[in-house]
Motif scaffolding. Sequence first.
Motif, PDB file in Angstrom:
ATOM      1  N   ASP A 289       0.833  -1.144  -0.042  1.00  0.00           N
ATOM      2  CA  ASP A 289       0.085  -0.053   0.094  1.00  0.00           C
ATOM      3  C   ASP A 289       0.779   1.248   0.034  1.00  0.00           C
ATOM      4  O   ASP A 289       1.504   1.418   0.892  1.00  0.00           O
ATOM      5  N   LEU A 290       0.802   2.004  -1.053  1.00  0.00           N
ATOM      6  CA  LEU A 290       1.486   3.141  -1.199  1.00  0.00           C
ATOM      7  C   LEU A 290       1.297   4.078  -0.149  1.00  0.00           C
ATOM      8  O   LEU A 290       2.394   4.818   0.355  1.00  0.00           O
ATOM      9  N   TRP A 291       0.074   4.416   0.343  1.00  0.00           N
ATOM     10  CA  TRP A 291      -0.155   5.265   1.489  1.00  0.00           C
ATOM     11  C   TRP A 291       0.544   4.861   2.631  1.00  0.00           C
ATOM     12  O   TRP A 291       1.143   5.786   3.570  1.00  0.00           O
ATOM     13  N   LEU A 292       0.646   3.669   3.089  1.00  0.00           N
ATOM     14  CA  LEU A 292       1.395   3.262   4.080  1.00  0.00           C
ATOM     15  C   LEU A 292       2.932   3.404   4.058  1.00  0.00           C
ATOM     16  O   LEU A 292       3.683   3.593   4.998  1.00  0.00           O
ATOM     17  N   LEU A 293       3.388   2.956   2.816  1.00  0.00           N
ATOM     18  CA  LEU A 293       4.904   3.343   2.376  1.00  0.00           C
ATOM     19  C   LEU A 293       5.215   4.765   2.730  1.00  0.00           C
ATOM     20  O   LEU A 293       6.083   5.063   3.308  1.00  0.00           O
ATOM     21  N   LYS A 294       4.260   5.675   2.395  1.00  0.00           N
ATOM     22  CA  LYS A 294       4.581   7.143   2.294  1.00  0.00           C
ATOM     23  C   LYS A 294       4.672   7.541   3.876  1.00  0.00           C
ATOM     24  O   LYS A 294       5.455   8.248   4.453  1.00  0.00           O
ATOM     25  N   ASP A 295       3.584   6.933   4.586  1.00  0.00           N
ATOM     26  CA  ASP A 295       3.750   7.138   6.052  1.00  0.00           C
ATOM     27  C   ASP A 295       4.836   6.693   6.741  1.00  0.00           C
ATOM     28  O   ASP A 295       5.306   7.392   7.478  1.00  0.00           O
ATOM     29  N   LEU A 296       5.317   5.420   6.422  1.00  0.00           N
ATOM     30  CA  LEU A 296       6.713   5.096   6.867  1.00  0.00           C
ATOM     31  C   LEU A 296       7.754   5.849   6.691  1.00  0.00           C
ATOM     32  O   LEU A 296       8.454   6.184   7.477  1.00  0.00           O
ATOM     33  N   LYS A 297       7.972   6.128   5.454  1.00  0.00           N
ATOM     34  CA  LYS A 297       9.187   7.151   5.114  1.00  0.00           C
ATOM     35  C   LYS A 297       9.055   8.261   5.738  1.00  0.00           C
ATOM     36  O   LYS A 297      10.028   8.985   6.065  1.00  0.00           O
ATOM     37  N   SER A 298       7.674   8.786   5.870  1.00  0.00           N
ATOM     38  CA  SER A 298       7.625  10.272   6.569  1.00  0.00           C
ATOM     39  C   SER A 298       8.144  10.247   7.757  1.00  0.00           C
ATOM     40  O   SER A 298       8.541  11.361   8.430  1.00  0.00           O
ATOM     41  N   LEU A 299       8.278   8.988   8.621  1.00  0.00           N
ATOM     42  CA  LEU A 299       8.566   8.921   9.880  1.00  0.00           C
ATOM     43  C   LEU A 299      10.076   8.750  10.066  1.00  0.00           C
ATOM     44  O   LEU A 299      10.698   8.710  11.161  1.00  0.00           O
ATOM     45  N   ASN A 300      10.949   8.532   9.002  1.00  0.00           N
ATOM     46  CA  ASN A 300      12.311   8.160   8.973  1.00  0.00           C
ATOM     47  C   ASN A 300      12.609   7.290   9.864  1.00  0.00           C
ATOM     48  O   ASN A 300      13.533   7.261  10.651  1.00  0.00           O
ATOM     49  N   PRO A 301      12.224   6.174   9.729  1.00  0.00           N
ATOM     50  CA  PRO A 301      12.506   4.694  10.666  1.00  0.00           C
ATOM     51  C   PRO A 301      13.800   4.406  10.410  1.00  0.00           C
ATOM     52  O   PRO A 301      14.364   4.552   9.440  1.00  0.00           O
ATOM     53  N   PRO A 302      14.533   3.782  11.596  1.00  0.00           N
ATOM     54  CA  PRO A 302      15.753   3.172  11.408  1.00  0.00           C
ATOM     55  C   PRO A 302      15.991   1.927  10.665  1.00  0.00           C
ATOM     56  O   PRO A 302      17.047   1.149  10.974  1.00  0.00           O
ATOM     57  N   TYR A 303      15.064   1.384   9.989  1.00  0.00           N
ATOM     58  CA  TYR A 303      14.705   0.184   9.344  1.00  0.00           C
ATOM     59  C   TYR A 303      14.655   0.277   7.831  1.00  0.00           C
ATOM     60  O   TYR A 303      13.929   1.164   7.357  1.00  0.00           O
ATOM     61  N   PRO A 304      15.096  -0.639   7.171  1.00  0.00           N
ATOM     62  CA  PRO A 304      14.550  -0.809   5.645  1.00  0.00           C
ATOM     63  C   PRO A 304      13.622  -0.881   5.358  1.00  0.00           C
ATOM     64  O   PRO A 304      12.673  -1.713   6.338  1.00  0.00           O
ATOM     65  N   ILE A 305      12.707  -0.222   4.266  1.00  0.00           N
ATOM     66  CA  ILE A 305      11.444  -0.266   4.143  1.00  0.00           C
ATOM     67  C   ILE A 305      11.323  -0.751   2.628  1.00  0.00           C
ATOM     68  O   ILE A 305      12.192  -0.325   1.689  1.00  0.00           O
ATOM     69  N   GLY A 306      10.345  -1.767   2.247  1.00  0.00           N
ATOM     70  CA  GLY A 306      10.147  -2.588   0.819  1.00  0.00           C
ATOM     71  C   GLY A 306       8.859  -2.194   0.500  1.00  0.00           C
ATOM     72  O   GLY A 306       7.963  -2.122   1.195  1.00  0.00           O
ATOM     73  N   LEU A 307       8.785  -2.374  -0.914  1.00  0.00           N
ATOM     74  CA  LEU A 307       7.859  -2.806  -1.533  1.00  0.00           C
ATOM     75  C   LEU A 307       7.139  -4.098  -1.636  1.00  0.00           C
ATOM     76  O   LEU A 307       8.111  -5.073  -2.379  1.00  0.00           O
ATOM     77  N   THR A 308       5.943  -4.557  -1.524  1.00  0.00           N
ATOM     78  CA  THR A 308       5.361  -5.692  -1.940  1.00  0.00           C
ATOM     79  C   THR A 308       4.673  -5.659  -3.012  1.00  0.00           C
ATOM     80  O   THR A 308       3.966  -4.683  -3.082  1.00  0.00           O
ATOM     81  N   ALA A 309       4.859  -6.545  -4.081  1.00  0.00           N
ATOM     82  CA  ALA A 309       4.232  -6.394  -5.254  1.00  0.00           C
ATOM     83  C   ALA A 309       4.220  -7.595  -6.038  1.00  0.00           C
ATOM     84  O   ALA A 309       4.726  -8.399  -5.726  1.00  0.00           O
ATOM     85  N   ASP A 310       3.548  -7.402  -7.175  1.00  0.00           N
ATOM     86  CA  ASP A 310       3.247  -8.270  -8.327  1.00  0.00           C
ATOM     87  C   ASP A 310       2.908  -7.540  -9.708  1.00  0.00           C
ATOM     88  O   ASP A 310       2.858  -6.351  -9.858  1.00  0.00           O
ATOM     89  N   GLY A 311       2.895  -8.492 -10.699  1.00  0.00           N
ATOM     90  CA  GLY A 311       2.289  -7.870 -11.994  1.00  0.00           C
ATOM     91  C   GLY A 311       3.463  -7.944 -12.886  1.00  0.00           C
ATOM     92  O   GLY A 311       4.650  -7.832 -12.694  1.00  0.00           O
ATOM     93  N   LYS A 312       2.832  -7.699 -14.098  1.00  0.00           N
ATOM     94  CA  LYS A 312       3.790  -7.973 -15.519  1.00  0.00           C
ATOM     95  C   LYS A 312       3.445  -6.756 -16.500  1.00  0.00           C
ATOM     96  O   LYS A 312       4.339  -7.015 -17.531  1.00  0.00           O
ATOM     97  N   ASN A 313       2.830  -6.053 -16.365  1.00  0.00           N
ATOM     98  CA  ASN A 313       2.433  -5.019 -17.509  1.00  0.00           C
ATOM     99  C   ASN A 313       2.845  -3.555 -17.181  1.00  0.00           C
ATOM    100  O   ASN A 313       3.237  -3.291 -15.831  1.00  0.00           O
ATOM    101  N   PRO A 314       3.249  -2.868 -18.245  1.00  0.00           N
ATOM    102  CA  PRO A 314       3.723  -1.597 -17.919  1.00  0.00           C
ATOM    103  C   PRO A 314       3.045  -0.446 -17.210  1.00  0.00           C
ATOM    104  O   PRO A 314       3.592   0.058 -16.227  1.00  0.00           O
TER     105      PRO A 314
END
Length: 243
Positions: free
Chosen positions: A143-168
């Motif tokens: 979820d993009l909104w949660l990734l944005k929330d996490l990054k805005s808090l500048n945590p000391p942990y790596p943050i990653g995208l969970t994803a799938d899909g094959k089209n542009p």
Amino acid sequence: MSELAWLTERPIAHRGYHDMNKDVWENTLSAFSRAIDAGYSIECDLQYAADGVPVVFHDDDLQRLCNLPGALRDRSSGELGLLSVGGTKDRIPTLKQLLKLCDGKVPLVLELKGRKGDDEGFAETVLEELEGYKGKVALMSFDLWLLKDLKSLNPPYPIGLTADGKNPDTFFAHDEAMHLGLDFISYFYGHLPNPFVTAHRQRGIPVITWTVRDEAAREHTLANADQMTFEGFDPRESPALVS
């Protein structure tokens, strides 16, 4: 050595090292204990209970895992902690219980499961629960909104995208997330290789896959990513096909 080398150095047990919900059920303390004993990293899902406490559970509703109607988010963490998972002695654990059990013994890969418009404070609360924890932790979400929330808090942990899909069109959305400055990608193995993942691997972004259940999927991961998230077999042995 990369600061994120720990993320890919060992197989990652999907929702803990369960046995496909026969005796040891997914996302339970029993599954997590089994992963710790085997030395595997733990991937698990975090949901937001009605009282604002992060709990470990995958589904939005309780039917499949607890044989009960209704949404998980309609119940408090205390209520959820009384519910049997799969008719076993295991109950729905909180993130705090997972952290106490794991105690830094193996890495944790925590996926935040969002509900758009209903996640205010979720990311912040997860980080509060993690404060002072000494073990290796990575955070991720579809979820993009949660990734944005996490990054805005500048945590000391790596943050990653969970994803799938094959089209542009899918890759365009994924790139929007990666422009946040994410540290790794967790991708569905069956949609590899693809230009999006290949480009980010060439940039040095680690890629883990989900969810590997047989030898063909493991070999596909080895050819196209850096580590697997697995279930249904022991990675120390050659896996049979899991239905």
